[in-house]
Write an enzyme that holds these catalytic residues in place. Structure first.
Site, PDB file in Angstrom:
ATOM      1  N   ARG A  18       0.836  -1.206   0.000  1.00 10.25           N
ATOM      2  CA  ARG A  18       0.000   0.000   0.000  1.00 10.25           C
ATOM      3  C   ARG A  18       0.872   1.258   0.000  1.00 10.25           C
ATOM      4  NH1 ARG A  18      -5.053  -0.020   0.895  1.00 10.25           N
ATOM      5  NH2 ARG A  18      -4.938  -1.985   2.079  1.00 10.25           N
ATOM      6  N   GLU A  41       0.598  -7.713  -3.961  1.00 14.18           N
ATOM      7  CA  GLU A  41      -0.652  -6.959  -4.120  1.00 14.18           C
ATOM      8  C   GLU A  41      -0.380  -5.461  -4.036  1.00 14.18           C
ATOM      9  OE1 GLU A  41      -4.181  -5.729  -1.102  1.00 14.18           O
ATOM     10  OE2 GLU A  41      -3.679  -7.854  -1.112  1.00 14.18           O
ATOM     11  N   THR A  82      -7.697  -3.630  -2.465  1.00 19.35           N
ATOM     12  CA  THR A  82      -8.665  -2.540  -2.273  1.00 19.35           C
ATOM     13  C   THR A  82      -9.433  -2.284  -3.566  1.00 19.35           C
ATOM     14  OG1 THR A  82      -7.010  -1.603  -0.754  1.00 19.35           O
ATOM     15  CG2 THR A  82      -8.983  -0.319  -1.107  1.00 19.35           C
ATOM     16  N   LYS A 142     -10.413 -13.621   2.126  1.00 23.11           N
ATOM     17  CA  LYS A 142      -9.540 -12.798   2.957  1.00 23.11           C
ATOM     18  C   LYS A 142     -10.290 -12.496   4.255  1.00 23.11           C
ATOM     19  CE  LYS A 142      -7.916  -7.985   3.042  1.00 23.11           C
ATOM     20  NZ  LYS A 142      -7.601  -6.812   2.200  1.00 23.11           N
ATOM     21  N   GLY A 172      -2.961  -6.859  11.077  1.00 21.99           N
ATOM     22  CA  GLY A 172      -2.453  -7.115  12.413  1.00 21.99           C
ATOM     23  C   GLY A 172      -1.617  -8.368  12.563  1.00 21.99           C
ATOM     24  N   GLY A 192       0.925  -6.136   5.513  1.00 20.74           N
ATOM     25  CA  GLY A 192       0.923  -4.794   4.952  1.00 20.74           C
ATOM     26  C   GLY A 192       2.006  -3.925   5.538  1.00 20.74           C
ATOM     27  N   SER A 193       1.631  -3.012   6.450  1.00 12.83           N
ATOM     28  CA  SER A 193       2.582  -2.026   6.946  1.00 12.83           C
ATOM     29  C   SER A 193       3.718  -2.632   7.762  1.00 12.83           C
ATOM     30  CB  SER A 193       1.860  -0.972   7.793  1.00 12.83           C
ATOM     31  OG  SER A 193       1.198  -1.573   8.892  1.00 12.83           O
TER      32      SER A 193
END
Length: 224
Positions: A18, A41, A82, A142, A172, A192-193
């Site tokens: 992202r 992704e 997304t 998901k 998370g 992700g992050s």
């Protein structure tokens, strides 16, 4: 097109990039693939996402090219996250994407993804959403947000879902808790992050990818 369940069996990690820019896409993609992460992704709320998808798909999609015992090119599944609207699915396909991931279950998006011949992975949170998504034609599910559930919830869902249903827990997930979700029956986890965020260097991303891969490999060893 490679099957997403097969790809997750090889390495149960999905990288969520992202905020990545086209300039970062190839260096970051190469770092992830070097570490063995082969599902990439690009969320559509990133800068110029379709350009990044095209770059990654051209470099890493298609048949695997082996070098030095590792996959150097090809063999990856590249696509978009997304994805909220059916008209974006065609743009993902035009960019060479293979997988469409959403934070929610939208029947029209699943239908458009199936028509385009791409892999459909909608986001679900409840058994009702999960069964509705499968009935609509989703290839895998998901479970999102992962930080709002426990592994026991994943296990309960797995107990009632049809055999062979792909489940990816996203949100998370850390190097410390991924084993719990995998033990509960997840096929993989989306990162992700904790793996990439804007401003990270390629070295940062590769180091963190190595930690996640090592954690997953330890889980695999304990399962043998």
């Amino acid at each position: 097109m490679r099957d997403v369940i097969e790809a997750l069996a090889d390495m149960p990690l999905l990288a969520i990039l992202r905020g990545i820019t086209p300039e970062e896409a190839l260096p970051v993609g190469e770092a992830l693939v070097r570490q063995g992460i082969l599902i990439l992704e690009v969320p559509l709320n990133s800068p110029q996402p379709f350009q990044s998808i095209r770059l990654l798909a051209d470099r890493f999609g298609g048949e695997a090219i082996m070098g030095g015992g590792a996959i150097m090119g090809g063999g990856a599944i590249v696509g978009a996250g997304t994805v909220l609207r059916p008209d974006d699915v065609a743009r993902v396909a035009d960019a060479g994407g293979q997988i469409v991931v959403s934070p929610n279950f939208e029947p029209a998006v699943v239908a458009a993804t199936r028509r385009a011949g791409l892999i459909s992975v909608p986001g679900v949170f409840t058994p009702t959403e999960a069964f509705a998504a499968l009935d609509a034609g989703a290839h895998a599910l998901k479970i999102f947000p992962g930080d709002a559930i426990t592994p026991k919830v994943v296990g309960a869902l797995r107990a009632v879902l049809p055999g062979g249903t792909g489940v990816v827990v996203t949100g998370g997930v850390t190097v410390d808790n991924l084993a719990g979700f995998m033990d509960a029956g997840a096929n993989g986890v989306g990162i992700g992050s904790a793996l990439y965020r804007p401003g990270n260097t390629v070295q940062d991303v590769e180091a963190q990818a190595g930690r996640f891969v090592a954690s997953m490999q330890r889980w695999k060893e304990m399962r043998r």
